[in-house]
Design a protein around this motif. Structure first.
Motif, PDB file in Angstrom:
ATOM      1  N   ILE A 201     -40.279 -21.740 -23.453  1.00  0.00           N
ATOM      2  CA  ILE A 201     -40.454 -20.819 -24.577  1.00  0.00           C
ATOM      3  C   ILE A 201     -41.765 -21.202 -25.257  1.00  0.00           C
ATOM      4  N   ILE A 202     -42.714 -20.260 -25.267  1.00  0.00           N
ATOM      5  CA  ILE A 202     -43.999 -20.552 -25.912  1.00  0.00           C
ATOM      6  C   ILE A 202     -44.129 -19.625 -27.118  1.00  0.00           C
ATOM      7  N   ARG A 203     -43.987 -20.182 -28.323  1.00  0.00           N
ATOM      8  CA  ARG A 203     -43.955 -19.338 -29.525  1.00  0.00           C
ATOM      9  C   ARG A 203     -45.344 -19.177 -30.136  1.00  0.00           C
ATOM     10  N   GLU A 204     -45.645 -17.938 -30.506  1.00  0.00           N
ATOM     11  CA  GLU A 204     -46.925 -17.666 -31.174  1.00  0.00           C
ATOM     12  C   GLU A 204     -46.647 -16.758 -32.364  1.00  0.00           C
ATOM     13  N   VAL A 205     -47.494 -16.846 -33.390  1.00  0.00           N
ATOM     14  CA  VAL A 205     -47.316 -15.977 -34.556  1.00  0.00           C
ATOM     15  C   VAL A 205     -47.457 -14.531 -34.079  1.00  0.00           C
ATOM     16  N   SER A 206     -46.450 -13.691 -34.357  1.00  0.00           N
ATOM     17  CA  SER A 206     -46.461 -12.335 -33.793  1.00  0.00           C
ATOM     18  C   SER A 206     -45.997 -11.305 -34.801  1.00  0.00           C
ATOM     19  N   ASP A 207     -46.494 -10.095 -34.595  1.00  0.00           N
ATOM     20  CA  ASP A 207     -46.049  -8.967 -35.411  1.00  0.00           C
ATOM     21  C   ASP A 207     -44.848  -8.343 -34.694  1.00  0.00           C
ATOM     22  N   ILE A 208     -43.672  -8.755 -35.111  1.00  0.00           N
ATOM     23  CA  ILE A 208     -42.472  -8.339 -34.374  1.00  0.00           C
ATOM     24  C   ILE A 208     -42.205  -6.845 -34.531  1.00  0.00           C
ATOM     25  N   GLY A 209     -42.599  -6.289 -35.700  1.00  0.00           N
ATOM     26  CA  GLY A 209     -42.424  -4.850 -35.924  1.00  0.00           C
ATOM     27  C   GLY A 209     -43.190  -4.064 -34.870  1.00  0.00           C
ATOM     28  N   ASP A 210     -44.411  -4.505 -34.590  1.00  0.00           N
ATOM     29  CA  ASP A 210     -45.262  -3.837 -33.623  1.00  0.00           C
ATOM     30  C   ASP A 210     -44.671  -3.952 -32.206  1.00  0.00           C
ATOM     31  N   LEU A 211     -44.177  -5.171 -31.896  1.00  0.00           N
ATOM     32  CA  LEU A 211     -43.578  -5.397 -30.570  1.00  0.00           C
ATOM     33  C   LEU A 211     -42.418  -4.435 -30.337  1.00  0.00           C
ATOM     34  N   VAL A 212     -41.525  -4.350 -31.349  1.00  0.00           N
ATOM     35  CA  VAL A 212     -40.338  -3.501 -31.210  1.00  0.00           C
ATOM     36  C   VAL A 212     -40.754  -2.034 -31.144  1.00  0.00           C
ATOM     37  N   ASP A 213     -41.743  -1.656 -31.960  1.00  0.00           N
ATOM     38  CA  ASP A 213     -42.190  -0.270 -31.988  1.00  0.00           C
ATOM     39  C   ASP A 213     -42.689   0.173 -30.607  1.00  0.00           C
ATOM     40  N   ILE A 241     -43.698 -13.549 -37.502  1.00  0.00           N
ATOM     41  CA  ILE A 241     -42.890 -14.744 -37.205  1.00  0.00           C
ATOM     42  C   ILE A 241     -43.331 -15.347 -35.871  1.00  0.00           C
ATOM     43  N   ARG A 242     -42.941 -16.609 -35.648  1.00  0.00           N
ATOM     44  CA  ARG A 242     -43.357 -17.285 -34.421  1.00  0.00           C
ATOM     45  C   ARG A 242     -42.316 -17.048 -33.339  1.00  0.00           C
ATOM     46  N   VAL A 243     -42.700 -16.246 -32.348  1.00  0.00           N
ATOM     47  CA  VAL A 243     -41.767 -15.982 -31.242  1.00  0.00           C
ATOM     48  C   VAL A 243     -42.509 -16.049 -29.906  1.00  0.00           C
ATOM     49  N   ASP A 244     -41.736 -16.225 -28.847  1.00  0.00           N
ATOM     50  CA  ASP A 244     -42.288 -16.077 -27.504  1.00  0.00           C
ATOM     51  C   ASP A 244     -42.203 -14.580 -27.205  1.00  0.00           C
ATOM     52  N   ARG A 245     -43.346 -13.891 -27.218  1.00  0.00           N
ATOM     53  CA  ARG A 245     -43.324 -12.417 -27.150  1.00  0.00           C
ATOM     54  C   ARG A 245     -42.599 -11.916 -25.907  1.00  0.00           C
ATOM     55  N   LYS A 246     -42.942 -12.516 -24.759  1.00  0.00           N
ATOM     56  CA  LYS A 246     -42.361 -12.014 -23.513  1.00  0.00           C
ATOM     57  C   LYS A 246     -40.835 -12.171 -23.543  1.00  0.00           C
ATOM     58  N   GLN A 247     -40.385 -13.331 -24.011  1.00  0.00           N
ATOM     59  CA  GLN A 247     -38.938 -13.585 -23.994  1.00  0.00           C
ATOM     60  C   GLN A 247     -38.207 -12.757 -25.049  1.00  0.00           C
ATOM     61  N   ILE A 248     -38.859 -12.528 -26.187  1.00  0.00           N
ATOM     62  CA  ILE A 248     -38.193 -11.737 -27.232  1.00  0.00           C
ATOM     63  C   ILE A 248     -38.086 -10.274 -26.804  1.00  0.00           C
ATOM     64  N   VAL A 249     -39.105  -9.795 -26.107  1.00  0.00           N
ATOM     65  CA  VAL A 249     -39.018  -8.427 -25.573  1.00  0.00           C
ATOM     66  C   VAL A 249     -37.853  -8.349 -24.589  1.00  0.00           C
ATOM     67  N   ARG A 250     -37.656  -9.413 -23.861  1.00  0.00           N
ATOM     68  CA  ARG A 250     -36.537  -9.523 -22.924  1.00  0.00           C
ATOM     69  C   ARG A 250     -35.198  -9.356 -23.661  1.00  0.00           C
ATOM     70  N   VAL A 251     -35.113  -9.940 -24.859  1.00  0.00           N
ATOM     71  CA  VAL A 251     -33.887  -9.840 -25.663  1.00  0.00           C
ATOM     72  C   VAL A 251     -33.620  -8.379 -26.039  1.00  0.00           C
ATOM     73  N   PHE A 252     -34.666  -7.666 -26.593  1.00  0.00           N
ATOM     74  CA  PHE A 252     -34.451  -6.247 -26.956  1.00  0.00           C
ATOM     75  C   PHE A 252     -34.086  -5.465 -25.710  1.00  0.00           C
ATOM     76  N   SER A 253     -34.807  -5.787 -24.627  1.00  0.00           N
ATOM     77  CA  SER A 253     -34.634  -5.017 -23.417  1.00  0.00           C
ATOM     78  C   SER A 253     -33.207  -5.198 -22.867  1.00  0.00           C
ATOM     79  N   ASN A 254     -32.677  -6.422 -22.910  1.00  0.00           N
ATOM     80  CA  ASN A 254     -31.300  -6.651 -22.437  1.00  0.00           C
ATOM     81  C   ASN A 254     -30.299  -5.906 -23.310  1.00  0.00           C
ATOM     82  N   LEU A 255     -30.472  -6.003 -24.627  1.00  0.00           N
ATOM     83  CA  LEU A 255     -29.485  -5.381 -25.525  1.00  0.00           C
ATOM     84  C   LEU A 255     -29.539  -3.860 -25.426  1.00  0.00           C
ATOM     85  N   LEU A 256     -30.775  -3.319 -25.400  1.00  0.00           N
ATOM     86  CA  LEU A 256     -30.881  -1.863 -25.283  1.00  0.00           C
ATOM     87  C   LEU A 256     -30.441  -1.390 -23.904  1.00  0.00           C
ATOM     88  N   GLY A 257     -30.805  -2.159 -22.879  1.00  0.00           N
ATOM     89  CA  GLY A 257     -30.409  -1.830 -21.501  1.00  0.00           C
ATOM     90  C   GLY A 257     -28.888  -1.730 -21.421  1.00  0.00           C
TER      91      GLY A 257
END
Ligand code: ADP
Length: 352
Positions: A201-213, A241-257
Motif C-alpha cells: 500500500i503506497i499512500r499519497e495525498v489525494s483528492d478523493i472527491g476527484d477520484l470518486v467523481d 487524504i493520504r490513500v493508495d489511489r489504485k487500491q482505493i479505486v479498487r475498493v469503490f470498484s468492488n463495492l459498486l461492482g
C-alpha cells in the motif's frame, strides 16, 4: 523443585486425574491436551503435548505455570490469551493452533483451564502450496488475456479498417467479459499477495472527491447498459487524504461492482461521498438481493459467498481484499442489509 517434591505435589492432590478424563484415550489422541487447575498448577499433560512442546510430564506436572522458565514453549502456550478462540503460534519451527477453555469444577473435581493444541504445520504448508499453484496459474492466464484485450482495443480503434456495427457490438461484449475475467484473475492474485504479505500500500495525498467523481462518470455509462438507475453525490471541498489511489479505486470498484451484480435490472444503486471532522465516508446502497443475518458476519471471509449469490458469478474474494485495503488505511467497512430488500456498504477512512 526436586523430583521427590514433584511427586509429593502430585500425591497431595485429592483426586485422580484419570477419573476426570478417560486417561488412556486422552493420552493417545492426536491433539495435545494440558489441564491447569484453578490455582495455576499443571495437573495433566498428554503425550502429544509433550511431543509438540518438547517437555516431559515429569518436568512440569505439579508446577505452577508462573514458576516455569519463561523461555520454554509450554510457558509461551499457557501464558498466551487463547481463551475460547484459536490462536496460532510458532513453536520450534512448527505452527500450533492453541485453544483454551474454562472447565467448571464438579463433584469434588477441580475446575481449571483445558488447553488443546493442534499441530497445523503440514496443513499450512499444503495450503500455501495450493495458493502458490493457483497464483502461478492465474498469473500465466493473465498474459494471453492481456494480448487478446490489446487486439480488441486495436479492432475497436479501427486499426484493421472499418468494422460493421453488428460486429462492433459483439466485440464490445467480448471486451466486457475479458475485463470481468481480468478482474477475477487480479482478485485471486491479490488474495495470494495478501496472504504472503506482498500486497503493498503506497499512500499519497489525494483528492478523493476527484477520484470518486472520475470513477462514477465511467460507471454511469455501464449502469445504463445494465438497466440500473445509478445516482451519485459527492460533497464539496472534501479535505485531501493520504490513500493508495489504485487500491482505493479498487475498493469503490468492488463495492459498486457487487451492487450492480446483485441488483436485478430496473433496480437502484447509489453512491455518496461525504466527510465529518474525523473521517471521509463512502456509502454504496443498492436495492438488490440483500444478505441474510446468518451470512452477513461471514461475507468478508476469503472465498465466502452467501446462498443468495448462487447464480451470480464471482470468486468470493472481493470483500476480503476490500477489507484488507481499508484496514491498511486504518479505516473500517460497515454493512447493513435486509434479505430481498438491498444492502448498504460504508467505508470510513480517517482524515488524518
Ligand atoms: P463475489 O462478489 O465475487 O462473490 P465478494 O467477496 O465481493 O465476492 O462478496 C462476498 C459475498 O457477499 C457475495 O458472494 C455475496 O453473497 C455477498 N455480497 C457482497 N455484496 C453484496 C451486495 N451488494 N448485495 C448482496 N450480496 C452481496
Amino acid at each position: 523443585m526436586t523430583h521427590a517434591n514433584l511427586k509429593a505435589a502430585r500425591t497431595e492432590y485429592k483426586f485422580d486425574v484419570s477419573e476426570m478424563i478417560p486417561g488412556a484415550i486422552v493420552e493417545h489422541i492426536s491433539t495435545g491436551v494440558i489441564f491447569v487447575d484453578e490455582s495455576g498448577v499443571i495437573v495433566f499433560v498428554n503425550s502429544r503435548a509433550e511431543q509438540s512442546l518438547n517437555v516431559t510430564k515429569e518436568e512440569v506436572i505439579g508446577k505452577r505455570v508462573d514458576m516455569l522458565p519463561l523461555r520454554i514453549p509450554l510457558y509461551k502456550v499457557l501464558s498466551e490469551n487463547s481463551r475460547d478462540y484459536n490462536t496460532e503460534m510458532s513453536v520450534n519451527g512448527s505452527v500450533l493452533l492453541v485453544k483454551t477453555s474454562q472447565v467448571a469444577g464438579r463433584g469434588g473435581l477441580p475446575g481449571g483451564e483445558l488447553v488443546e493444541i493442534r499441530d497445523i504445520t503440514e496443513e499450512k504448508r499444503e495450503r500455501r502450496q495450493r495458493e502458490e499453484f493457483v497464483a502461478m496459474m492465474t498469473h500465466d492466464l493473465k498474459s494471453p488475456l492481456t494480448v487478446m484485450m490489446g487486439y480488441i482495443q486495436a479492432i475497436r480503434g479501427g486499426m484493421f479498417g472499418k468494422v460493421e456495427q453488428s460486429v462492433l457490438s459483439s466485440i464490445g461484449e467480448i471486451d466486457r467479459s475479458s475485463k470481468r475475467l481480468l478482474g477475477m484473475i487480479e482478485d485471486v492474485l491479490d488474495a495470494y499477495r495478501l496472504e504472503v504479505g506482498l500486497l503493498s500500500i503506497i499512500r499519497e495525498v489525494s483528492d478523493i472527491g476527484d477520484l470518486v467523481d472520475c470513477f462514477c462518470r465511467e460507471i454511469s455509462r455501464e449502469a445504463e447498459s445494465e438497466g440500473i438507475v445509478f445516482t451519485y453525490s459527492i460533497a464539496e471541498n472534501i479535505p485531501a487524504i493520504r490513500v493508495d489511489r489504485k487500491q482505493i479505486v479498487r475498493v469503490f470498484s468492488n463495492l459498486l461492482g457487487n451492487a450492480f451484480k446483485f441488483t436485478p435490472r430496473g433496480g437502484n444503486v447509489s453512491l455518496t461521498l461525504d466527510y465529518n471532522e474525523k473521517n471521509v465516508v463512502l456509502a454504496v446502497t443498492d436495492t438488490g438481493v440483500g444478505i441474510s443475518d446468518t451470512d452477513i458476519g461471514r461475507i468478508f471471509n476469503k472465498y465466502y459467498r452467501a446462498n443468495s449469490a448462487a447464480g451470480y458469478k464471482g470468486t468470493g474474494l472481493g470483500l476480503a481484499i476490500t477489507k484488507a485495503i481499508v484496514d491498511a488505511h486504518n479505516g473500517y467497512v460497515h454493512v447493513e442489509s435486509r434479505e430481498g430488500e438491498g444492502s448498504r456498504f460504508s467505508v470510513v477512512l480517517p482524515l488524518f
